[in-house]
Design a protein around this motif. Structure first.
Motif, PDB file in Angstrom:
ATOM      1  N   CYS A 169      56.463 -47.696 -13.164  1.00 35.40           N
ATOM      2  CA  CYS A 169      56.914 -47.286 -14.365  1.00 35.40           C
ATOM      3  C   CYS A 169      56.363 -48.291 -15.461  1.00 35.40           C
ATOM      4  CB  CYS A 169      58.345 -47.633 -14.112  1.00 35.40           C
ATOM      5  SG  CYS A 169      59.711 -47.884 -15.625  1.00 35.40           S
ATOM      6  N   GLN A 170      56.383 -47.734 -16.594  1.00 31.77           N
ATOM      7  CA  GLN A 170      55.854 -48.339 -17.777  1.00 31.77           C
ATOM      8  C   GLN A 170      57.132 -49.214 -17.974  1.00 31.77           C
ATOM      9  OE1 GLN A 170      52.763 -48.201 -18.485  1.00 31.77           O
ATOM     10  NE2 GLN A 170      52.938 -49.853 -19.618  1.00 31.77           N
ATOM     11  N   PHE A 171      57.211 -50.248 -17.898  1.00 31.06           N
ATOM     12  CA  PHE A 171      58.414 -51.216 -17.654  1.00 31.06           C
ATOM     13  C   PHE A 171      58.536 -51.883 -19.013  1.00 31.06           C
ATOM     14  CE2 PHE A 171      60.711 -55.111 -16.646  1.00 31.06           C
ATOM     15  CZ  PHE A 171      61.726 -54.638 -15.784  1.00 31.06           C
ATOM     16  N   PRO A 172      59.477 -51.584 -19.800  1.00 31.00           N
ATOM     17  CA  PRO A 172      59.807 -52.459 -21.171  1.00 31.00           C
ATOM     18  C   PRO A 172      60.051 -54.009 -20.785  1.00 31.00           C
ATOM     19  CG  PRO A 172      61.765 -51.006 -20.541  1.00 31.00           C
ATOM     20  CD  PRO A 172      60.588 -50.842 -19.480  1.00 31.00           C
ATOM     21  N   LEU A 173      59.416 -54.613 -21.727  1.00 31.31           N
ATOM     22  CA  LEU A 173      59.672 -56.198 -21.507  1.00 31.31           C
ATOM     23  C   LEU A 173      61.123 -56.356 -22.345  1.00 31.31           C
ATOM     24  CD1 LEU A 173      56.093 -57.533 -21.883  1.00 31.31           C
ATOM     25  CD2 LEU A 173      57.295 -56.996 -19.756  1.00 31.31           C
ATOM     26  N   SER A 174      62.135 -57.071 -21.951  1.00 28.70           N
ATOM     27  CA  SER A 174      63.142 -57.332 -22.838  1.00 28.70           C
ATOM     28  C   SER A 174      63.024 -58.277 -23.829  1.00 28.70           C
ATOM     29  CB  SER A 174      64.217 -57.857 -21.754  1.00 28.70           C
ATOM     30  OG  SER A 174      63.754 -59.253 -21.194  1.00 28.70           O
ATOM     31  N   ASP A 175      61.993 -59.336 -23.735  1.00 22.75           N
ATOM     32  CA  ASP A 175      61.805 -60.181 -24.819  1.00 22.75           C
ATOM     33  C   ASP A 175      60.799 -59.675 -25.967  1.00 22.75           C
ATOM     34  OD1 ASP A 175      59.672 -60.440 -22.793  1.00 22.75           O
ATOM     35  OD2 ASP A 175      59.492 -62.397 -23.207  1.00 22.75           O
ATOM     36  N   LYS A 176      59.979 -58.620 -25.649  1.00 25.18           N
ATOM     37  CA  LYS A 176      59.042 -58.033 -26.492  1.00 25.18           C
ATOM     38  C   LYS A 176      59.126 -56.655 -26.486  1.00 25.18           C
ATOM     39  CE  LYS A 176      55.725 -61.953 -25.756  1.00 25.18           C
ATOM     40  NZ  LYS A 176      54.971 -62.209 -24.608  1.00 25.18           N
ATOM     41  N   ILE A 177      60.187 -56.090 -27.387  1.00 28.42           N
ATOM     42  CA  ILE A 177      60.494 -54.771 -27.244  1.00 28.42           C
ATOM     43  C   ILE A 177      59.260 -53.780 -27.549  1.00 28.42           C
ATOM     44  CG2 ILE A 177      61.214 -54.273 -29.881  1.00 28.42           C
ATOM     45  CD1 ILE A 177      63.964 -53.794 -27.574  1.00 28.42           C
ATOM     46  N   ASP A 178      58.296 -54.208 -28.228  1.00 31.24           N
ATOM     47  CA  ASP A 178      57.255 -53.122 -28.503  1.00 31.24           C
ATOM     48  C   ASP A 178      56.151 -53.160 -27.357  1.00 31.24           C
ATOM     49  OD1 ASP A 178      56.594 -55.725 -29.132  1.00 31.24           O
ATOM     50  OD2 ASP A 178      55.014 -55.100 -30.635  1.00 31.24           O
ATOM     51  N   LYS A 179      56.385 -54.140 -26.352  1.00 35.32           N
ATOM     52  CA  LYS A 179      55.323 -54.241 -25.153  1.00 35.32           C
ATOM     53  C   LYS A 179      55.972 -53.594 -23.962  1.00 35.32           C
ATOM     54  CE  LYS A 179      52.667 -57.250 -27.406  1.00 35.32           C
ATOM     55  NZ  LYS A 179      51.410 -56.859 -28.080  1.00 35.32           N
ATOM     56  N   SER A 180      55.205 -53.368 -22.934  1.00 37.14           N
ATOM     57  CA  SER A 180      55.438 -52.992 -21.474  1.00 37.14           C
ATOM     58  C   SER A 180      54.408 -53.040 -20.737  1.00 37.14           C
ATOM     59  CB  SER A 180      55.913 -51.374 -21.598  1.00 37.14           C
ATOM     60  OG  SER A 180      54.976 -50.661 -21.700  1.00 37.14           O
ATOM     61  N   LYS A 181      54.674 -53.174 -19.454  1.00 37.94           N
ATOM     62  CA  LYS A 181      53.533 -53.191 -18.360  1.00 37.94           C
ATOM     63  C   LYS A 181      54.140 -52.350 -17.106  1.00 37.94           C
ATOM     64  CE  LYS A 181      54.835 -57.626 -16.235  1.00 37.94           C
ATOM     65  NZ  LYS A 181      54.453 -59.025 -16.041  1.00 37.94           N
ATOM     66  N   LYS A 182      52.808 -51.881 -16.294  1.00 43.95           N
ATOM     67  CA  LYS A 182      53.290 -51.154 -15.417  1.00 43.95           C
ATOM     68  C   LYS A 182      53.783 -51.962 -14.132  1.00 43.95           C
ATOM     69  CE  LYS A 182      50.465 -48.019 -12.542  1.00 43.95           C
ATOM     70  NZ  LYS A 182      49.092 -47.485 -12.196  1.00 43.95           N
ATOM     71  N   ARG A 183      54.876 -51.531 -13.691  1.00 41.37           N
ATOM     72  CA  ARG A 183      55.752 -52.355 -12.528  1.00 41.37           C
ATOM     73  C   ARG A 183      56.335 -51.318 -11.736  1.00 41.37           C
ATOM     74  NH1 ARG A 183      57.741 -57.567 -13.660  1.00 41.37           N
ATOM     75  NH2 ARG A 183      58.043 -57.462 -11.440  1.00 41.37           N
TER      76      ARG A 183
END
Length: 117
Positions: A14-28
């Motif tokens: 999943c392109q996992f949204p980061l909760s502390d950096k709303i415009d960033k995500s990572k594959k998890r």
């Protein structure tokens, strides 16, 4: 056109949204926990994140390679107190399917984590 419906217990990258950096995500990796009836309503799924960091807290389910019926054999922990809704387009690739008993345990712990009483 709606995509093929996914099912509870399936593991996806999943392109996992980061909760502390709303415009960033990572594959998890994540596991789908939403019911088929819910999944048919739109292209959103309720998922739980999977991590390799083992916390062994009361709202986590340990998973071993033997808990995966098919696909990528991973070890880690399902974070049952961290459910989120994700759009189908963010579920990148199916990587496996959990044993039903493990999926049911994760759903049970998620219900306990959000139950107000």
């Amino acid at each position: 056109m709606q995509s093929e419906f996914k099912s509870a217990g399936e593991l996806y990258w999943c392109q996992f949204p980061l909760s502390d950096k709303i415009d960033k995500s990572k594959k998890r990796p994540v596991v789908i926990i939403s019911a088929q009836e819910s999944n048919k309503l739109d292209d959103d799924y309720i998922v739980l994140p999977i991590t390799r960091t083992v916390r062994s807290d009361s709202f986590s389910v340990l998973i071993q390679p033997t808990d995966i019926l098919e696909g990528l054999k991973i070890e880690g922990e399902i974070r049952c107190n961290k459910p989120f809704t994700v759009r189908n387009t963010l579920l990148l690739e199916k990587i496996g399917k959990l044993e039903n008993a493990v999926t049911e345990q994760a759903i049970r712990l998620t219900k306990q984590a959000i139950h107000f009483e």
